[in-house]
Design a protein around this motif. Structure first.
Motif, PDB file in Angstrom:
ATOM      1  N   SER A   1      11.079  -0.210  -9.960  1.00 45.97           N
ATOM      2  CA  SER A   1      11.346  -0.098 -11.395  1.00 45.97           C
ATOM      3  C   SER A   1      11.371  -1.466 -12.060  1.00 45.97           C
ATOM      4  N   ILE A   2      11.936  -2.485 -11.369  1.00 47.86           N
ATOM      5  CA  ILE A   2      11.959  -3.845 -11.910  1.00 47.86           C
ATOM      6  C   ILE A   2      10.538  -4.390 -12.010  1.00 47.86           C
ATOM      7  N   TYR A   3       9.746  -4.147 -10.974  1.00 47.93           N
ATOM      8  CA  TYR A   3       8.372  -4.646 -10.959  1.00 47.93           C
ATOM      9  C   TYR A   3       7.563  -4.048 -12.101  1.00 47.93           C
ATOM     10  N   GLN A   4       7.702  -2.754 -12.303  1.00 51.20           N
ATOM     11  CA  GLN A   4       6.943  -2.089 -13.363  1.00 51.20           C
ATOM     12  C   GLN A   4       7.403  -2.538 -14.745  1.00 51.20           C
ATOM     13  N   ALA A   5       8.720  -2.674 -14.930  1.00 52.69           N
ATOM     14  CA  ALA A   5       9.242  -3.103 -16.227  1.00 52.69           C
ATOM     15  C   ALA A   5       8.841  -4.540 -16.538  1.00 52.69           C
ATOM     16  N   THR A   6       8.853  -5.388 -15.520  1.00 53.00           N
ATOM     17  CA  THR A   6       8.470  -6.786 -15.713  1.00 53.00           C
ATOM     18  C   THR A   6       7.006  -6.898 -16.110  1.00 53.00           C
ATOM     19  N   ASP A   7       6.187  -6.027 -15.568  1.00 49.71           N
ATOM     20  CA  ASP A   7       4.754  -6.078 -15.851  1.00 49.71           C
ATOM     21  C   ASP A   7       4.455  -5.825 -17.326  1.00 49.71           C
ATOM     22  N   GLU A   8       5.400  -5.241 -18.041  1.00 58.30           N
ATOM     23  CA  GLU A   8       5.197  -4.947 -19.458  1.00 58.30           C
ATOM     24  C   GLU A   8       5.684  -6.064 -20.376  1.00 58.30           C
ATOM     25  N   ILE A   9       6.319  -7.094 -19.800  1.00 57.66           N
ATOM     26  CA  ILE A   9       6.831  -8.206 -20.604  1.00 57.66           C
ATOM     27  C   ILE A   9       5.700  -9.200 -20.858  1.00 57.66           C
ATOM     28  N   LEU A  10       5.423  -9.470 -22.111  1.00 56.83           N
ATOM     29  CA  LEU A  10       4.372 -10.407 -22.487  1.00 56.83           C
ATOM     30  C   LEU A  10       4.967 -11.612 -23.188  1.00 56.83           C
ATOM     31  N   LEU A  11       4.342 -12.775 -23.001  1.00 57.53           N
ATOM     32  CA  LEU A  11       4.750 -13.958 -23.738  1.00 57.53           C
ATOM     33  C   LEU A  11       4.432 -13.766 -25.221  1.00 57.53           C
ATOM     34  N   PRO A  12       5.218 -14.352 -26.115  1.00 58.43           N
ATOM     35  CA  PRO A  12       4.934 -14.232 -27.548  1.00 58.43           C
ATOM     36  C   PRO A  12       3.568 -14.820 -27.891  1.00 58.43           C
ATOM     37  N   SER A  13       2.974 -14.319 -28.967  1.00 57.11           N
ATOM     38  CA  SER A  13       1.654 -14.806 -29.375  1.00 57.11           C
ATOM     39  C   SER A  13       1.690 -16.295 -29.693  1.00 57.11           C
TER      40      SER A  13
ATOM     41  N   ALA B   1       0.830  -1.207   0.000  1.00 55.40           N
ATOM     42  CA  ALA B   1       0.000   0.000   0.000  1.00 55.40           C
ATOM     43  C   ALA B   1       0.867   1.260   0.000  1.00 55.40           C
ATOM     44  N   LYS B   2       1.959   1.213   0.725  1.00 56.84           N
ATOM     45  CA  LYS B   2       2.837   2.388   0.836  1.00 56.84           C
ATOM     46  C   LYS B   2       3.496   2.727  -0.490  1.00 56.84           C
ATOM     47  N   TYR B   3       4.017   1.697  -1.187  1.00 57.01           N
ATOM     48  CA  TYR B   3       4.775   1.934  -2.420  1.00 57.01           C
ATOM     49  C   TYR B   3       3.946   1.717  -3.689  1.00 57.01           C
ATOM     50  N   ASN B   4       2.682   1.309  -3.521  1.00 52.27           N
ATOM     51  CA  ASN B   4       1.783   1.100  -4.653  1.00 52.27           C
ATOM     52  C   ASN B   4       2.354   0.109  -5.662  1.00 52.27           C
ATOM     53  N   CYS B   5       2.968  -0.949  -5.167  1.00 46.95           N
ATOM     54  CA  CYS B   5       3.433  -2.042  -6.026  1.00 46.95           C
ATOM     55  C   CYS B   5       3.637  -3.276  -5.158  1.00 46.95           C
ATOM     56  N   ASN B   6       3.770  -4.412  -5.791  1.00 47.16           N
ATOM     57  CA  ASN B   6       3.978  -5.651  -5.054  1.00 47.16           C
ATOM     58  C   ASN B   6       5.309  -5.612  -4.315  1.00 47.16           C
ATOM     59  N   VAL B   7       5.450  -6.462  -3.317  1.00 47.84           N
ATOM     60  CA  VAL B   7       6.696  -6.581  -2.562  1.00 47.84           C
ATOM     61  C   VAL B   7       7.226  -7.993  -2.753  1.00 47.84           C
TER      62      VAL B   7
ATOM     63  N   SER C   1      14.246   0.177  -2.514  1.00 48.19           N
ATOM     64  CA  SER C   1      12.818   0.253  -2.829  1.00 48.19           C
ATOM     65  C   SER C   1      12.577   0.782  -4.236  1.00 48.19           C
ATOM     66  N   ASP C   2      13.309   1.838  -4.627  1.00 49.41           N
ATOM     67  CA  ASP C   2      13.126   2.399  -5.968  1.00 49.41           C
ATOM     68  C   ASP C   2      13.579   1.410  -7.037  1.00 49.41           C
ATOM     69  N   ALA C   3      14.661   0.678  -6.752  1.00 49.26           N
ATOM     70  CA  ALA C   3      15.147  -0.315  -7.719  1.00 49.26           C
ATOM     71  C   ALA C   3      14.106  -1.405  -7.926  1.00 49.26           C
ATOM     72  N   TRP C   4      13.545  -1.906  -6.815  1.00 49.13           N
ATOM     73  CA  TRP C   4      12.540  -2.964  -6.932  1.00 49.13           C
ATOM     74  C   TRP C   4      11.305  -2.470  -7.669  1.00 49.13           C
TER      75      TRP C   4
ATOM     76  N   GLU D   1      18.043  -7.860 -18.889  1.00 46.92           N
ATOM     77  CA  GLU D   1      17.154  -6.710 -18.927  1.00 46.92           C
ATOM     78  C   GLU D   1      15.757  -7.170 -18.500  1.00 46.92           C
ATOM     79  N   PRO D   2      14.998  -6.305 -17.820  1.00 45.88           N
ATOM     80  CA  PRO D   2      15.352  -4.980 -17.308  1.00 45.88           C
ATOM     81  C   PRO D   2      16.330  -5.071 -16.139  1.00 45.88           C
ATOM     82  N   VAL D   3      16.988  -3.961 -15.847  1.00 45.26           N
ATOM     83  CA  VAL D   3      17.999  -3.954 -14.803  1.00 45.26           C
ATOM     84  C   VAL D   3      17.889  -2.667 -13.997  1.00 45.26           C
ATOM     85  N   ALA D   4      18.181  -2.764 -12.699  1.00 43.42           N
ATOM     86  CA  ALA D   4      18.237  -1.599 -11.818  1.00 43.42           C
ATOM     87  C   ALA D   4      19.448  -1.775 -10.902  1.00 43.42           C
TER      88      ALA D   4
END
Length: 401
Positions: free
Chosen positions: A367-379, A77-83, A362-365, A351-354
């Motif tokens: 950024s990794i969490y947000q970047a990972t969320d954009e990775i999709l499996l190939p069609s 809740a504090k950082y608005n992302c998973n831990v 906390s900021d590194a994690w 990649e991605p890397v922090a």
């Protein structure tokens, strides 16, 4: 067995509705005598040293699960992302073996996270509610003295270790009993010294590794065996499984080898070590035949023919998630710290890397969490009719491009 069910009832009560699939799978393994992991669970309960089990129960169920989870909820809740629930660490690039196809031997033995850096990672992790730490490498036990100090300092945490075991002696086992890891994952590279000499450059490596396994097993330390099969050691598969069965130790088989994403030089080419897709499939089928009874194998084959993934097991693979993204927990509830201070979702991804030592943990994690969320499996993976029988690994699909 009755106490195990009481523990599961207790876990259900305090889980607050979380971990539904995990609790269901564990309960089934406990209640069903025909389940492939039923006897293995009983072996753990009966044969692991009671003091080791006591320490693990406190650190895993109370600290890592109950106390840790409540802290993680607050910080979500504090950082608005998973831990992250677990942090994987490469204490060093150094390894005493020189295995064909492995990147570690190419980097030498001078590249390390310092004691203070690892200590800082653990301290910051605990503030977020992370009590699970997994040592990889390189060979972590080339840094044994530092790992001992870290375990003693953070004796409220759960530690796991991946090791080739050739550096484990009586003194190491005494330390492991005093500050027990959740388990020690030992990789066996062959079924005899000849394979170790050919594959790892260690003419007595098999004797050293199996002696260490026996020392830990006899001391009541929780041991698993991992076996990564390649063209160099496929003929040793039966011997490796036989060794595990003779000691009632689970053997996890991997028949897929990543491309050399972490290689400093030339790495390994497909025709040198790696199986083709067809060869990897046949090798995995062989592993099923060695690890399962006839009845269990029939159940597995029926599940595969029916397109179900509820009887996978036995493969050294990551826990999968049900959506079209990474396909595992990497970058979502775990991350990897490399020996040069980089944070990545997975050890098989550059990649991605922090860089947490530059921008903060906390900021590194985040950024990794947000970047990972954009990775999709190939069609191709998303629409494949046989995806239920595949690792569907985001790191794999990136590495194979």
């Amino acid at each position: 067995e009755n106490n195990l069910l009481k523990l599961m009832n207790w876990a259900d009560k305090f889980s607050d509705g979380e971990f539904v699939s995990q609790r269901k799978a564990i309960r089934e393994a406990i209640e069903n005598p025909a389940h492939p992991y039923h006897d293995y669970i009983l072996h753990i309960i009966h044969d692991i040293d009671p003091e080791v089990m006591k320490t693990l129960a406190v650190n895993f169920f109370i600290n890592a699960s109950l106390i840790g989870w409540s802290k993680q909820e607050e910080n979500r809740a504090k950082y608005n992302c998973n831990v992250p629930w677990a942090i994987l660490l490469d204490p060093t690039s150094a390894c005493n073996l020189h295995c064909t196809g492995c990147w570690a031997a190419e980097y030498g033995n001078k590249l390390n996270l310092t004691f203070d850096e690892i200590d800082s990672i653990i301290q910051q992790g605990k503030k977020l509610g992370v009590y699970m730490y997994i040592y990889t490498g390189g060979e972590p036990l080339t840094r044994k003295n530092d790992l001992i100090r870290l375990c003693e300092k953070h004796n409220d945490c759960v530690f796991l270790c991946f090791t080739n075991a050739t550096l484990i002696d009586d003194e190491t086992v005494e330390w492991l009993k005093k500050d027990p890891p959740m388990k020690v994952n030992v990789t066996l590279y062959g079924g005899g010294n000849e394979t170790y000499k050919k594959l790892c450059g260690h003419p007595t490596g098999y004797d050293a590794a199996t002696k260490a396994i026996d020392l830990m097993h006899d001391a009541g330390i929780f041991v698993n065996i991992n076996a990564s099969f390649t063209k160099y050691n496929l003929d040793d598969m039966e011997d490796i499984f036989a060794f595990g069965k003779s000691r009632e130790i689970q053997v996890n088989a991997a028949t897929y080898m990543f491309p050399p994403v972490r290689s400093a030089k030339n790495g390994v080419t497909d025709d040198e070590v790696r199986f083709t897709a067809e060869e990897a499939g046949r090798a995995r089928a062989m592993a099923d035949m060695y690890r399962l009874s006839k009845e269990e194998l029939a159940i597995r084959l029926k599940a595969l023919h029916e397109g179900r993934d509820d009887f996978m097991g036995g493969e050294e693979e990551c826990e999968r998630t049900p959506d079209e993204k990474m396909g595992c927990m990497a970058g979502r509830s775990s991350f990897w710290m490399t020996w040069d201070g980089r944070m990545t979702p997975c050890g098989m991804m550059n990649e991605p890397v922090a860089r947490p030592f530059e921008i903060g943990f906390s900021d590194a994690w985040k950024s990794i969490y947000q970047a990972t969320d954009e990775i999709l499996l190939p069609s191709e993976c998303k629409n494949c009719k046989k995806r239920f029988a595949c690792m569907m690994c985001g790191a794999l699909t990136i590495a194979e491009r």
